[in-house]
Scaffold this motif. Structure first.
Motif, PDB file in Angstrom:
ATOM      1  N   ARG A 141     -35.168 -14.984   7.156  1.00 55.87           N
ATOM      2  CA  ARG A 141     -34.245 -15.022   6.220  1.00 55.87           C
ATOM      3  C   ARG A 141     -32.762 -14.478   6.920  1.00 55.87           C
ATOM      4  O   ARG A 141     -31.951 -15.157   6.766  1.00 55.87           O
ATOM      5  N   VAL A 142     -33.125 -13.573   7.825  1.00 55.14           N
ATOM      6  CA  VAL A 142     -31.925 -13.167   8.865  1.00 55.14           C
ATOM      7  C   VAL A 142     -31.252 -14.711   9.450  1.00 55.14           C
ATOM      8  O   VAL A 142     -30.090 -14.870   9.494  1.00 55.14           O
ATOM      9  N   ALA A 143     -32.137 -15.196  10.048  1.00 58.90           N
ATOM     10  CA  ALA A 143     -31.489 -16.342  10.665  1.00 58.90           C
ATOM     11  C   ALA A 143     -31.141 -17.426   9.830  1.00 58.90           C
ATOM     12  O   ALA A 143     -30.163 -18.110  10.167  1.00 58.90           O
ATOM     13  N   ALA A 144     -32.026 -17.642   8.702  1.00 63.24           N
ATOM     14  CA  ALA A 144     -31.410 -18.523   7.793  1.00 63.24           C
ATOM     15  C   ALA A 144     -30.080 -18.392   7.150  1.00 63.24           C
ATOM     16  O   ALA A 144     -29.348 -19.179   6.902  1.00 63.24           O
ATOM     17  N   ARG A 145     -29.888 -17.033   6.879  1.00 63.12           N
ATOM     18  CA  ARG A 145     -28.601 -16.632   6.403  1.00 63.12           C
ATOM     19  C   ARG A 145     -27.228 -17.088   7.453  1.00 63.12           C
ATOM     20  O   ARG A 145     -26.475 -17.632   6.982  1.00 63.12           O
ATOM     21  N   GLN A 146     -27.687 -16.800   8.669  1.00 62.09           N
ATOM     22  CA  GLN A 146     -26.713 -17.174   9.660  1.00 62.09           C
ATOM     23  C   GLN A 146     -26.421 -18.398   9.647  1.00 62.09           C
ATOM     24  O   GLN A 146     -25.374 -19.014   9.995  1.00 62.09           O
ATOM     25  N   VAL A 147     -27.650 -19.592   9.623  1.00 59.96           N
ATOM     26  CA  VAL A 147     -27.443 -21.059   9.791  1.00 59.96           C
ATOM     27  C   VAL A 147     -26.475 -21.384   8.322  1.00 59.96           C
ATOM     28  O   VAL A 147     -25.428 -22.241   8.543  1.00 59.96           O
ATOM     29  N   VAL A 148     -26.673 -20.739   7.220  1.00 67.80           N
ATOM     30  CA  VAL A 148     -25.999 -21.116   5.875  1.00 67.80           C
ATOM     31  C   VAL A 148     -24.402 -20.751   6.282  1.00 67.80           C
ATOM     32  O   VAL A 148     -23.414 -21.527   5.969  1.00 67.80           O
ATOM     33  N   LYS A 149     -24.298 -19.553   6.735  1.00 68.77           N
ATOM     34  CA  LYS A 149     -23.049 -18.923   6.988  1.00 68.77           C
ATOM     35  C   LYS A 149     -22.236 -19.633   7.861  1.00 68.77           C
ATOM     36  O   LYS A 149     -21.077 -20.038   7.595  1.00 68.77           O
ATOM     37  N   VAL A 200     -21.013 -16.539  -1.450  1.00 67.22           N
ATOM     38  CA  VAL A 200     -22.065 -16.919  -0.621  1.00 67.22           C
ATOM     39  C   VAL A 200     -22.852 -15.812   0.069  1.00 67.22           C
ATOM     40  O   VAL A 200     -24.210 -16.041  -0.256  1.00 67.22           O
ATOM     41  N   GLU A 201     -22.371 -14.499   0.278  1.00 67.49           N
ATOM     42  CA  GLU A 201     -22.956 -13.712   0.451  1.00 67.49           C
ATOM     43  C   GLU A 201     -23.892 -13.058  -0.411  1.00 67.49           C
ATOM     44  O   GLU A 201     -24.959 -12.699  -0.214  1.00 67.49           O
ATOM     45  N   GLU A 202     -23.365 -12.980  -1.585  1.00 68.78           N
ATOM     46  CA  GLU A 202     -24.122 -12.635  -2.712  1.00 68.78           C
ATOM     47  C   GLU A 202     -25.737 -13.408  -3.016  1.00 68.78           C
ATOM     48  O   GLU A 202     -26.694 -13.026  -2.997  1.00 68.78           O
ATOM     49  N   ASN A 203     -25.237 -14.601  -3.032  1.00 71.06           N
ATOM     50  CA  ASN A 203     -26.249 -15.379  -3.032  1.00 71.06           C
ATOM     51  C   ASN A 203     -27.393 -15.515  -1.805  1.00 71.06           C
ATOM     52  O   ASN A 203     -28.520 -15.801  -2.102  1.00 71.06           O
TER      53      ASN A 203
END
Ligand SMILES: Cc1cc2nc3c(=O)[nH]c(=O)nc-3n(C[C@H](O)[C@H](O)[C@H](O)COP(=O)(O)OP(=O)(O)OC[C@H]3O[C@@H](n4cnc5c(N)ncnc54)[C@H](O)[C@@H]3O)c2cc1C
Ligand code: SF4
Lengths: 214, 571
Positions: free
Chosen positions: A113-121, B401-404
């Protein structure tokens, strides 16, 4: 090309996540396909092919720059996510399968999840969480943030999805805001290549000497 | 013989209007400015380059890397106690949250550009609404009428609108702030799709304020933002970045007048932080002392003389200089006292359909029809803004985006089409009302000198402050009305039942601290900003406001400054 995207990069044998050896085209293909799956952007909406110069004047595509950035900031998590992607990319319901992997409650899933978050962001906002700061205990969010290089913010894809210009980068004319944007909510317009600043080095603001320009 | 006819301290909109206006009379003029930045397109581009890669884009992000900034600190938005010494700020309602940026061009680099006029009743708050009420009922504030009326200022308002380049629809404003039919220099900004949808959904509406029924009219804000090419600057392209930096100059900022002044031969000496003024025994200001931080000896005090001295350093820095000069004691009942701001709150909702905020300027419309009424004998005047920027600070692409991506329950972590749909659905339905309330002039809300020093050895501002009941109640009314209007629009309110008062925010409109008045015994300056005690010293800017109304201050401070120019020339 496998998975959800049709962008072909051409290239060599897969060498997933071997940081020391550098990324090859197959890793990049996997990264793009993974990015499309995670962000929900279509391949055409992902600004992967936008070009920028690096500090030495070498012309690079945004997917190369972002891949490198994620790999150097989150080496272990990013590698694990690419491996996880490779396991599901050929499945017809790869988005669902990946999503289940990411929603699991074990420590390995948390790292994914940590990595996925970075890719999306990085694609939606051009920012990533600072790997040196710990997430807030209450909200789980990381308050330390790292911005992109100069010129990357204008490719933050979220704005396109909601039919708005990236703040500071309107390419529309006066009064456009009267109308409803011409986008379909679940498939935004394809990315047009806006003129971009290719100068990634930030000059020192202290050195400016300027006469009023009237 | 003084070296200069005029020495102007500070080059924000107040100082810049003086510099440009007086430069047309052929006088020898010097502007002393603490900061050191350029005024033209190259500087604007430099600011953009600082802002663009910054991960958090705050109101002052572009300006934090200007040369020598440690020598002329400003209050930041993250914690206004870093520069201000605020010993009482243990609670939100006891904290002065206002800020400004010291720059050549001042805070207008970052301002939003909204320029309504004060209403006629705002000039007579005391005689019209508070004369029969005991001051104890409004927290002991020292409320006085302005020493001039709306009609006195009316021609100067019109001139200010032309100087700044204000767009607006005269017919929407005529009844609120009479214009004798005068048009704005430019037609009003077109309302956004989101504004138009919500206005149509709301229909005709009135609200009750303390028993009085008042109409709700959502009108186009009068704003110093071009709707066509004006004064060499382009029409607004809706970059949606007015705060912190308009990339094109479609929004007015004070560099317009500084550049005009420079072309007319005014000397703008940057990097010069004024420390104090010297006065002769008869009160005549004989010298202006300053430190030039970019010199070999930044701590050395230098001096310059001017026949007339104009203090345009803003409502915090101006009293700081006056105290530091020993011209007034820190316990003077007027200098440094009656510090005011506009106290803001927000009410959030989700529209029933996609209304597409974030397109065009950050705000276009507001409600000014509730600003004046008999309720002002009980609680403060307020105005509402219909945001075009989602939930503003509380909800925007980054926060959604952060929230989601950080759901409370990790098992609901979503990606792909689900994530996209969730994010876009919320972002395209965000709507907010901001409300901004008047604060009365309280003697205890004040600026003093701290024992803590800045890098030039200058004593920092020490601030005592509180938001009183009179204003708190207006925030509750603003919140209640916002909820009523959302209900009429079919939008679902998100948030608490009553306004959480600790969540108040600053409008960044510091005012007061050198109030004007007819009588030297109860004011610091006259209506032209001339100090009663120092005839060759003028104070310009919102420092001189005796009361704050709920009106964004710049147009009024600009009108007063333009009115004072003739008087300054007489010295
Ligand atoms: C984010 C933001 C949004 C805003 N939006 C609006 C709006 O929509 N409408 C509105 O009416 N108002 C708005 N305001 C408020 C408005 O910008 C200010 O009221 C106005 O710009 C003040 O102008 P000024 O010239 O009096 O002071 P400032 O702009 O503060 O300028 C003071 C000048 O003095 C200089 N100075 C200070 N100390 C010294 C010293 N010791 N020696 C030499 N020079 C010194 C500073 O560097 C600066 O140039 C906003 C403010 C902010 C921050
Ligand atoms: S919307 Fe854009 S162009 Fe218009 S004033 Fe704001 S920043 Fe400038």
């Amino acid at each position: 090309m496998k998975g959800a995207t049709a962008i072909a990069l051409g290239g060599a044998t897969a060498l997933v996540g071997t940081a020391a050896q550098g990324a090859n085209a197959t890793d990049h293909e996997a990264f793009i396909a993974l990015s499309v799956t995670l962000t929900g952007l279509t391949a055409a909406e992902l600004p992967a092919m936008v070009e920028q110069n690096d500090a030495l004047g070498v012309r690079l595509k945004l997917y190369e720059i972002y891949f490198e950035r994620l790999r150097s900031s989150y080496p272990a998590e990013f590698r694990e996510l690419l491996v996880a992607w490779r396991e599901v990319e050929d499945k017809p319901d790869h988005e669902l399968v990946l999503s289940e992997k990411l929603a699991a409650m074990d420590p390995a899933a948390e790292r994914l999840r940590v990595a996925a978050r970075q890719v999306v962001k990085i694609w939606l906002l051009s920012t990533i969480d600072d790997p040196r700061t710990k997430p807030d205990v209450k909200t789980g969010r990381n308050n330390g943030q790292l911005g992109g290089d100069l010129g990357q913010y204008q490719y933050s894809a979220i704005w396109k999805l909601i039919g708005a210009p990236v703040p500071g980068y309107s390419s529309f004319s006066h009064g456009y805001w009267v109308n409803k944007p011409g986008i379909k909510l679940d498939a935004g317009a394809a990315y047009s290549l806006l003129p971009i600043s290719t100068d990634l080095l930030l000059p020192d603001i202290g050195t400016i000497v300027e006469l009023p320009d009237g | 013989m003084a070296e200069y006819d005029m020495v102007i301290i500070g080059s924000g909109v107040a100082g810049a209007l003086c510099a440009a206006g007086l430069s047309e009379t052929g006088r020898k003029i010097l502007v002393l400015e603490a900061a050191q930045n350029g005024l033209g397109v190259a500087q604007r581009e430099q600011f953009r380059r600082v802002w663009d890669p910054a991960p958090g884009k705050s109101w002052n992000t572009p300006y934090l890397r200007t040369a020598g900034i440690r020598y002329y600190p400003s209050p930041g938005s993250a914690d206004t106690r870093i520069y201000f010494d605020q010993p009482d700020a243990v609670k939100s309602l006891l904290t002065f949250k206002g800020y400004y940026q010291r720059l050549a061009g001042g805070s207008t680099w970052a301002w939003r550009g909204n320029t309504p006029r004060m209403m006629p009743g705002d000039f007579q708050l005391r005689s019209k609404y508070l004369s029969k009420v005991s001051p104890d009922d409004y927290g002991g504030a020292n409320v006085v009428d302005w020493p001039l009326s709306y009609d006195d200022l009316k021609p100067w308002y019109l001139k200010a609108e032309h100087e700044l380049g204000v767009s607006g629809n005269a017919e929407e404003w005529e009844a609120l702030t009479p214009r004798d039919g005068a048009k704005y220099p430019m037609p009003g900004q077109p309302k956004s799709y989101s504004d138009l949808t919500l206005i149509t959904r709301m229909g005709a509406k009135t609200v009750i304020l303390d028993g009085e029924e008042l109409p709700v009219e959502i009108i186009t804000m009068a704003q110093a933002r071009n709707t066509e090419a004006y004064d060499g600057r382009p029409a607004c392209e809706g970059n949606h970045n007015c705060i912190p930096l308009c990339p094109t100059g479609a929004k007015y900022d004070a560099t317009v007048h500084l550049k005009r002044a420079a072309r007319n031969g005014v000397e703008i000496r940057t990097g010069c932080v004024v420390t104090k003024l010297d006065a002769s025994p008869d009160g005549h200001i004989s010298r202006v002392l300053y430190k030039q931080w970019d010199s070999e000896s930044p701590q050395m005090e230098r001096a310059v003389t001017g026949t007339t001295v104009i203090l345009a350093a803003n409502p915090i820095e101006t009293p700081k200089i006056l105290f530091n000069s020993g011209l007034y004691a820190e316990d003077d009942p007027y200098v440094g006292k009656h510090l005011m701001d506009h106290i803001q709150g927000e009410c959030l909702a989700l529209a029933p359909e996609a209304i597409f905020p974030f397109r065009g300027p950050q705000t276009l419309c507001g409600i000014d029809s509730l600003r004046d009424g008999n309720y002002r004998s009980k609680f403060a005047s307020f105005r509402l803004t219909l945001g075009n920027d989602g939930w503003g600070r509380a909800g925007n692409p980054t926060s959604v985006v952060e929230e989601n991506l950080n759901p409370a329950e990790p098992s609901t972590f979503s990606i792909g089409k689900t994530l996209r749909h969730k994010t876009v659905d919320k972002l395209t339905r965000l709507v907010r009302f901001g409300f901004s309330a008047e604060q009365l002039p309280q003697p205890d809300n004040r600026v003093e000198l701290s024992d803590k020093l800045d890098d030039l050895g200058i004593r920092r501002p020490k601030i005592h402050y509180a938001v009183h009941k009179y204003t708190q109640e207006a925030l509750q009314q603003g919140y209640r009305i916002s909820k009523e209007l959302f209900a009429a629009m079919g939008a679902s309110h998100v948030g608490e039942e009553k306004f959480p008062l600790d969540d108040w925010n600053t409008a960044a409109h510091p005012m007061g601290t050198c109030r004007m008045g007819k009588n030297p015994s109860d004011s610091v300056v006259d209506k032209f900003g001339r100090c009663h005690n120092h005839k060759n010293l003028f104070v310009v800017g919102a420092s001189v406001f005796p009361t704050g109304s709920a009106t964004n201050p710049v147009l009024t401070l600009a009108a007063l400054t333009l009115m004072a120019l003739g008087e300054m020339g007489k010295t």
